[in-house]
Design an enzyme around this catalytic site. Structure first.
Site: not given
Length: 624
Positions: A340-341
């Site tokens: 995920d970011w």
């Protein structure tokens, strides 16, 4: 290697189509005038991958292993990029950092988007030593939720219900219809990777990400996720496919106190009900079906054991027991795992900051976090653009070239399967014709209407007859008139239609925090009082947009009809209220009676609040 007759590296134009002596047409990606095995469209993907992999420098490999956000100018022209952007210009990201996976946010109209995509692909050929094409990804953008940390409004694309609306429909064919339409629109503008579906379970009523899920039931979520992949990827990846990333492994729903793991106060995932396997079940279905990529969530498991061993209390993207031992070894996944970011570095946007989501490893520096992500078994760093860190780790002997090869091989395979090496460009004039077609818009509006859930209806209340005098609040008056109804003030109306948004508590300390609907599920006193006041004068139809469960207890006594919607336009809602479309939605999750009941429930257990107002699956079968 095939030498093209009459050409040389000096006069061959990089990326142009060239005809080899045997008649094979190929793209001369490295501009050397010869058809290398990786440029040969006749060869199997595995051969092309291995040939290119052997040619790449460490810097090129590192560039493949980062996926950054990139801005798209409103004009659709690379020349109009903001040179002061903190994200960097395309020339910097593609040319200097050698990145070729990008996540797009706001997009201009389709023709301009297509123009920008083609310019970016031409830049990639010029800037990359081996002409590696760009893969563009997007969060969901075919519904109504605008949250730059998770989703975007449909805008130019056809509009459909949120994923919860498809869960309300419980119809795999409807999901496939949507996914095929969305795929065609994505491909038309050059978006070839989807950072979805979200197959988490909606088990903690306060969690802000539920609108993107298929509800609380593991079996339903699994079935709909498989149908979703059928529509986006097809039987196998090809030039017309969109590669999907199923998220958030191994299930991002059981958040302590319902807080989201984007933020430091929401980093913990808990399993007091022992339901880890239920959250894993939809992923098992997706993995059995086949999917291009998997994304672990930010969450840090607390008190979780697998096979009798405690699971390390670090974010799932850093967690070797989850990514390597469970996902890869036990479940057999050999596709791309993208984090995920922002696991490694802090993020900044709109004057707000969000610390690196390095939950459980906050004490590690950037290099140590990169090493831990790699050791966990991930292939790509989402939302990051620091390949130089990875190159330095290789040069210092802390990461082997062979470790990079494992991940780069997976990433290249997807690019080749999508046909990007052979043709990454899109038809600019045709983009407007293929995005937001009348057929897709009509189908999307019907799905929005059919997903509506009628929770309560007094006899004779609905549908509304033509020319009924209606007082509306929260509904566009133009849509009311277009539906054949008459607008009226309360004293002259025959019925009131009140449209509400599920409650949330505004927050705005961290970047993105204001866009996440979190906190209490109970309506404020003014909203309840206003509805009660109307109900004393005339019948009231209440429609509540549920991006997560709401406590509807105080509204129920004041409504002659109570409807739940999950991404439905005013026009689609009025299609239901006037009888043009028969609603068939069923609640995709339980609706609690109070906040107190939610606080007493277990976050990992579906439908765990006591004495619920409505159970999952509730919904009156409409007879119109």
């Amino acid at each position: 290697m095939t030498v093209v007759q009459g050409s040389s590296g000096a006069d061959a134009r990089r990326g142009e189509r060239v005809t080899a002596p045997d008649g094979t047409v190929f793209r001369d990606l490295n501009g050397n005038g010869t058809m290398e095995p990786y440029e040969d469209p006749r060869r199997p993907v595995a051969e092309r991958v291995e040939d290119l992999l052997g040619r790449l420098s460490t810097a090129e490999k590192a560039g493949l292993m980062f996926q950054s956000i990139i801005g798209v100018p409103a004009s659709g022209a690379l020349a109009d990029e903001d040179p002061a952007s903190s994200r960097g210009t395309a020339a910097d990201l593609v040319g200097r950092k050698l990145l070729n996976h990008f996540n797009v946010h706001l997009l201009p109209e389709p023709v301009l988007t297509a123009r920008w995509v083609n310019e970016l692909q031409r830049l990639a050929v010029r800037a990359s030593p081996h002409g590696i094409p760009v893969t563009l990804s997007t969060d969901p953008r075919h519904a109504w939720a605008e949250n730059q940390g998770a989703s975007f409004r449909a805008e130019h694309f056809s509009a459909w219900p949120e994923a919860l609306g498809f869960a309300a429909l419980r119809d795999e064919d409807a999901v496939r219809e949507f996914a095929r339409a969305a795929r065609q629109e994505y491909v038309a503008v050059g978006l070839r990777a989807a950072l979805h579906p979200t197959v988490d379970l909606a088990t903690e009523p306060r969690w802000a990400r539920q609108y993107g899920t298929f509800g609380q039931d593991p079996d339903l979520a699994g079935r709909l996720a498989v149908a979703y992949l059928d529509g986006f990827e097809g039987p196998q990846l090809g030039p017309g496919s969109v590669a999907c990333t199923a998220k958030h492994f191994p299930g991002g729903g059981p958040q302590r106190d319902g807080e989201d793991a984007h933020f430091p106060y929401g980093r913990e995932q808990v399993y007091p009900g022992g339901m880890f396997e239920a959250h894993l079940e939809p992923f098992r279905r997706v993995l059995e079906r086949g999917v291009s990529a998997i994304m672990p969530y930010y969450g840090m498991p607390v008190g979780l054991e697998l096979h009798g061993r405690p699971v390390e209390q670090v974010g799932f993207g850093f967690n070797r027991q989850i990514v390597t031992e469970l996902l890869r070894e036990e479940l057999g996944f050999d596709g791309v795992v993208c984090t995920d970011w922002g696991l490694v570095t802090a993020s900044h946007m709109g004057g707000r900051t969000l610390p690196a989501r390095a939950w459980g490893v906050e004490h590690l520096d950037v290099e140590q976090r990169v090493l831990k992500v790699l050791d966990a078994g991930c292939d790509q760093f989402g939302g990051e653009q620091c390949p130089e860190v990875l190159v330095a780790l290789v040069e210092r002997g802390l990461v082997s070239e062979s470790r990079l090869d494992v991940s780069v091989r997976r990433l290249l395979r997807v690019k080749f399967e999508l046909g990007l090496f052979d043709d990454p460009f899109v038809d600019e004039p045709a983009a407007a014709e293929r995005v937001g077609t009348a057929t897709a818009v009509t189908a999307g509006r019907r799905a929005q209407a059919e997903s509506v859930t009628v929770l309560h209806r007094a006899p004779g209340t609905l549908p509304l007859a033509a020319c009924t005098r209606v007082h509306v609040e929260g509904v566009d008056p133009a849509a009311v008139e277009a539906a054949g109804l008459q607008l009226a003030e309360p004293e002259d109306a025959e019925v009131a239609v009140v449209r509400l948004q599920a409650p949330w508590e505004p927050r705005d300390t961290y970047m993105l925090e204001a866009e996440f609907h979190a906190g209490s599920l109970e309506f404020d006193a003014d909203t309840v009082a206003r509805t009660a006041q109307l109900a004393r004068r005339l019948p009231v139809v209440v429609a509540v947009h549920l991006d997560r469960p709401a406590v509807l207890t105080p509204l129920l006594p004041h409504s002659v009809a109570l409807l739940a919607v999950y991404g439905t336009s005013d026009a689609a809602l009025l299609d239901v209220l006037t009888g043009r479309v028969r609603p068939r939605g069923k609640l995709p999750f339980q609706l609690p009676r109070s906040d107190a009941a939610v606080a007493a429930s277990r976050p990992d257990v579906p439908g765990d609040t006591a004495d619920a107002l409505f159970e999952a699956g509730a919904g009156v079968v409409a007879d119109w």
